[in-house]
Design a protein around this motif. Structure first.
Motif, PDB file in Angstrom:
ATOM      1  N   GLY A  65       0.831  -1.201   0.000  1.00  0.00           N
ATOM      2  CA  GLY A  65       0.000   0.000   0.000  1.00  0.00           C
ATOM      3  C   GLY A  65       0.861   1.245   0.000  1.00  0.00           C
ATOM      4  O   GLY A  65       2.029   1.215   0.392  1.00  0.00           O
ATOM      5  N   THR A  66       0.282   2.355  -0.445  1.00  0.00           N
ATOM      6  CA  THR A  66       1.026   3.607  -0.439  1.00  0.00           C
ATOM      7  C   THR A  66       1.287   4.048   0.999  1.00  0.00           C
ATOM      8  O   THR A  66       0.546   3.699   1.920  1.00  0.00           O
ATOM      9  CB  THR A  66       0.266   4.722  -1.178  1.00  0.00           C
ATOM     10  N   LYS A  67       2.352   4.816   1.161  1.00  0.00           N
ATOM     11  CA  LYS A  67       2.730   5.302   2.490  1.00  0.00           C
ATOM     12  C   LYS A  67       1.561   6.076   3.091  1.00  0.00           C
ATOM     13  O   LYS A  67       0.914   6.859   2.410  1.00  0.00           O
ATOM     14  CB  LYS A  67       3.950   6.202   2.372  1.00  0.00           C
ATOM     15  N   GLY A  68       1.306   5.861   4.352  1.00  0.00           N
ATOM     16  CA  GLY A  68       0.204   6.547   5.024  1.00  0.00           C
ATOM     17  C   GLY A  68       0.564   7.973   5.391  1.00  0.00           C
ATOM     18  O   GLY A  68       1.722   8.384   5.332  1.00  0.00           O
ATOM     19  N   GLU A  69      -0.452   8.730   5.765  1.00  0.00           N
ATOM     20  CA  GLU A  69      -0.253  10.097   6.242  1.00  0.00           C
ATOM     21  C   GLU A  69       0.227  10.033   7.692  1.00  0.00           C
ATOM     22  O   GLU A  69      -0.044   9.063   8.402  1.00  0.00           O
ATOM     23  CB  GLU A  69      -1.573  10.867   6.171  1.00  0.00           C
ATOM     24  N   PRO A  70       0.947  11.061   8.143  1.00  0.00           N
ATOM     25  CA  PRO A  70       1.451  11.032   9.521  1.00  0.00           C
ATOM     26  C   PRO A  70       0.319  11.098  10.547  1.00  0.00           C
ATOM     27  O   PRO A  70      -0.665  11.806  10.341  1.00  0.00           O
ATOM     28  CB  PRO A  70       2.344  12.266   9.613  1.00  0.00           C
ATOM     29  N   LEU A  71       0.476  10.337  11.618  1.00  0.00           N
ATOM     30  CA  LEU A  71      -0.457  10.418  12.750  1.00  0.00           C
ATOM     31  C   LEU A  71       0.164  11.362  13.771  1.00  0.00           C
ATOM     32  O   LEU A  71       1.325  11.210  14.132  1.00  0.00           O
ATOM     33  CB  LEU A  71      -0.668   9.036  13.380  1.00  0.00           C
TER      34      LEU A  71
END
Length: 84
Positions: A65-71
């Motif tokens: 999967g594509t890199k997630g957004e920062p939490l």
């Protein structure tokens, strides 16, 4: 603003990605979108995703999967949760 089942906490998409919560932070990739906290139901990896992508997301750790957004942690509140 319309609500979609895919952004409800507990929603699980066909790739096993589970919505934990709405962060309230804006997406860095998609203007006008909010970041949601997701967890992979297979490996437990946690990451952020814009609401519009939740139904398609795959785990960035093991499903390509594509890199997630920062939490990010929310700023501390000046008021206790029970005072209103």
């Amino acid at each position: 603003m319309p609500r979609f089942q895919t952004t409800d906490p507990g929603y699980k998409n066909k790739h096993g990605q589970i919505v934990i919560s709405r962060t309230g932070f804006p997406s860095e990739s998609f203007p006008g979108q909010t970041i949601y906290h997701l967890r992979c139901g297979h490996c437990g990896h946690e990451y952020g995703s814009a609401g519009k992508d939740i139904h398609l997301r795959r785990c960035p750790r093991h499903q390509d999967g594509t890199k997630g957004e920062p939490l990010r942690e929310p700023a501390p509140s000046l008021f206790p949760s029970g005072s209103v």
